[in-house]
Design an enzyme around this catalytic site. Structure first.
Site, short mmCIF file in Angstrom:
data_model
loop_
_atom_site.label_atom_id
_atom_site.label_comp_id
_atom_site.label_asym_id
_atom_site.label_seq_id
_atom_site.Cartn_x
_atom_site.Cartn_y
_atom_site.Cartn_z
N ARG A 116 13.98 71.05 70.54
CA ARG A 116 14.17 70.11 71.65
C ARG A 116 15.65 69.74 71.74
NH1 ARG A 116 13.43 63.94 72.00
NH2 ARG A 116 13.92 63.72 74.20
N HIS A 161 19.55 62.65 78.53
CA HIS A 161 19.41 61.91 77.27
C HIS A 161 20.66 61.03 77.13
CE1 HIS A 161 17.65 62.13 72.96
NE2 HIS A 161 18.60 61.19 72.91
N GLU A 207 13.67 58.32 76.73
CA GLU A 207 13.63 56.88 76.42
C GLU A 207 14.27 55.98 77.48
OE1 GLU A 207 15.44 56.17 72.61
OE2 GLU A 207 13.78 57.05 71.53
N ASN A 347 8.58 59.01 71.09
CA ASN A 347 9.57 58.90 70.02
C ASN A 347 9.14 57.72 69.17
OD1 ASN A 347 10.98 60.93 71.26
ND2 ASN A 347 12.78 59.70 71.78
N TYR A 349 9.43 55.75 65.45
CA TYR A 349 10.12 55.60 64.17
C TYR A 349 9.57 54.45 63.35
CZ TYR A 349 13.87 58.60 66.04
OH TYR A 349 14.59 59.64 66.54
N GLU A 421 10.17 62.73 68.80
CA GLU A 421 11.16 62.34 67.76
C GLU A 421 10.46 61.53 66.68
OE1 GLU A 421 14.72 60.24 69.07
OE2 GLU A 421 14.92 61.59 70.80
N GLU A 477 25.55 59.28 65.92
CA GLU A 477 24.42 58.37 66.14
C GLU A 477 24.84 57.20 67.03
OE1 GLU A 477 21.22 59.13 65.65
OE2 GLU A 477 20.99 57.22 66.69
N TRP A 478 25.29 57.51 68.23
CA TRP A 478 25.65 56.52 69.26
C TRP A 478 26.55 55.42 68.65
CZ3 TRP A 478 24.65 59.30 73.27
CH2 TRP A 478 23.50 60.08 73.33
N PHE A 486 20.60 61.46 60.23
CA PHE A 486 19.17 61.74 60.36
C PHE A 486 18.82 63.20 60.07
CE2 PHE A 486 18.97 57.78 62.79
CZ PHE A 486 17.67 57.35 62.61
C1 FCB Z 1 16.38 57.65 69.48
C2 FCB Z 1 17.31 58.46 70.38
C3 FCB Z 1 18.05 59.54 69.62
C4 FCB Z 1 18.52 59.07 68.28
C5 FCB Z 1 17.39 58.44 67.50
C6 FCB Z 1 17.76 57.96 66.12
O1 FCB Z 1 16.11 56.41 70.06
O2 FCB Z 1 16.56 59.10 71.39
O3 FCB Z 1 19.11 59.99 70.43
O4 FCB Z 1 19.57 58.22 68.43
O5 FCB Z 1 16.88 57.34 68.23
#
Ligand code: FCB
Length: 534
Positions: A116, A161, A207, A347, A349, A421, A477-478, A486
């Protein structure tokens, strides 16, 4: 370590009852989950189930101004105010733009069924619909798609994205303006035409719920718009703008899927969906009010983007609490929004506790209508909901996977789902040595336990079709920069060398040997990776 008999009994009861877990002491629960060795193997999943790994363009590609690509919103943001805690940006990232062949080899060696990735909008359409299609961008993604297919890996492509050409921000304010729908539709058409003969899985937008929260409510992502008490921004209105941006994103999604369903799907035969960030919301206490708060939290977060794509309108709870602030769909829009997805991308987590704010005192944020009058908290009786990770809002709560999949299954009539994700980053990474980063046993345990939880929902009939690890490799990571890692592959920031972590070897073993638990009496390492690879 073997759990005591009492612990085992408690564990068994709680595994079958999310409500029991919610009303039980969090600490006990965490310990019980840690002691349980999940027995999960590939053959627990149906034939044809896709196992993959995920990335996104800005987080790995680099080459930010190469081959006629324009500046994206993230490029502009990072080059003006600074975009991450470590002062880094995605100019080079993992240099995937030049190293994609090596990366595809890595995917092949892992045995992935699918990869992906996302398209950099500014690489394909540097000026949106106001300029030419950039042939170098098309060639780049064609090479990726062709090389994936050569290796038997199915491309799973996200059109948007988080990144888009900055010109669309400068010209009309991007997602705050309906014009952005036209631009997205054009991007979608160019991509379906150029790649749709080979891409059979499309995601319109990644997202939208997380994106609008970070960009227009908290102001952490570009264009950094927000108001008090959510954050300190120069411009914006956190109570209103996230709703407008989401509305434009959803209509853009709906129009693109209509185009795909009518003009491309009949010939190309692929599927198209939307990816949503899905926290599992558990009630903080067993009270009726907190249970209602958990339902509202789900409606205001997950239902917000998903209800319109399946039922054609926003959740009832949002209408009730937001009234005329909530943008509305015309009859004609409702018609094309309804059933506009072939699958739901989840997604997932982590989980959070929900506390009611309609009847008790709350934080200023929880006390707002855009949050549905819910406080989202991570502790119950001073105990964290799960083990902390490298991101302060994510905790290890494996049971959340089963719970969220079951909720989505019930609310959306068991629409096909993909876990698009799921992943883990360790806390305090700056202090960790490379050897510790490579020996990522915690990441392996994370995936094993979340996969085991997923199998429980699937045994109960959830129509889940695939699972993607976030992420193939460490990336940008933004706003957290490069210190939150990750990846299944470690990426050396100086040399950009990729090194497989233990988790990469575990995934390979899981995917190729069809069994993780090779021998119940073997050592932990042997069980995870087999004698041959250790
Ligand atoms: C998600 C995002 C991805 C990454 C993960 C950790 O929310 O889609 O780009 O940052 O978190």
């Amino acid at each position: 370590m073997k759990p005591s008999t009492i612990s085992l009994v408690l564990f068994l009861i709680s595994s079958f009852s999310p409500l029991f877990a919610a009303s039980n002491n969090g600490d006990t629960r965490i310990k019980l989950e840690e002691n349980k060795q999940p027995h999960v193997k590939r053959s627990d999943f149906p034939p044809g189930f896709l196992f993959g790994a995920a990335t996104s363009a800005y987080q790995i590609e680099g080459a930010y101004l190469e081959d006629a690509k324009s500046l994206s919103n993230w490029d502009a943001f990072c080059h003006s105010t600074g975009c991450s805690v470590d002062g880094e940006n995605g100019d080079i990232a993992d240099d995937h733009y030049h190293m994609f062949l090596e990366d595809i080899d890595a995917m092949h060696s892992l045995g992935l069924d699918s990869y992906r990735f996302s398209i950099s909008w500014a690489r394909i359409l540097p000026r949106g619909r106001f300029g030419e299609v950039n042939s170098a961008g098309i060639i780049f993604y064609n090479k990726i798609i062709d090389n994936l297919i050569l290796k038997g890996i199915k491309p799973f492509v996200t059109l948007n994205h988080n990144d888009f050409p900055q010109e669309l921000e400068d010209k009309y304010g991007s997602w705050l303006d309906p014009e952005m729908q036209e631009d997205f539709l054009y991007l979608a058409e160019v991509c379906f035409k150029s790649f749709g003969d080979r891409v059979k899985y499309w995601v319109t937008i990644n997202e939208p719920n997380m994106f609008v929260e970070l960009a227009y409510e908290l102001g952490i992502f570009p264009p950094s718009r927000c108001s008090q008490p959510f954050g300190n921004c120069l411009h914006g209105n956190s109570d209103v703008e996230p709703l407008i941006a989401m509305h434009n994103m959803l209509l853009a999604h709906g129009r693109a899927t209509k185009l795909y369903h009518e003009n491309f799907q009949p010939k190309q035969g692929g599927l198209i969906g939307l990816v949503v960030h899905c926290f599992m919301y558990e009630p903080l206490t067993d009270s009726e009010l907190d249970r209602e708060a958990a339902k509202r939290a789900f409606a205001f977060d997950v239902g917000w983007p998903l209800d319109p794509t399946i039922f054609g309108d926003y959740p009832e709870e949002m209408h009730k609490y937001l009234g005329s602030k909530l943008p509305s769909f015309s009859l004609q829009e409702k018609k094309f929004m309804k059933n506009s997805i072939d699958f739901i991308g989840i997604n997932h987590y982590s989980a959070l506790y929900s506390k009611d704010c309609t009847n008790s005192s709350c934080s200023a944020v929880g006390n707002s209508s855009i949050q549905g009058f819910v406080d989202k908290v991570v502790e119950r009786d001073g105990v964290l909901i799960g083990e902390p990770t490298g991101l302060d809002y994510l905790f290890v709560v494996p049971r959340g996977m089963e719970e969220i999949v079951n909720l989505i299954k019930i609310r959306y009539n068991n629409k096909p789902m993909f876990i698009t994700e799921n992943g883990y980053s360790s806390p305090d990474l700056q202090e960790q040595r490379v050897s510790m980063l490579l020996n990522d046993v915690k990441r392996v345990e994370f995936h094993e336990s979340y996969l085991a939880s997923l199998t429980k929902s699937m045994r109960d009939g959830a129509n889940v079709r695939g699972y993607f690890v976030w992420s193939l490799m460490d990336g940008y990571e933004w706003s957290q920069g490069y210190n939150v890692r990750f990846g299944l592959y470690y990426v050396d920031r100086q040399t950009l060398t990729r090194v497989p972590k233990l988790s990469a070897r575990w995934y390979k073993k899981f995917l190729t040997n069809n069994s993780v638990l090779i021998n119940q009496n073997a050592s932990r390492n042997e069980r995870l990776f087999g004698k041959d690879v250790i």
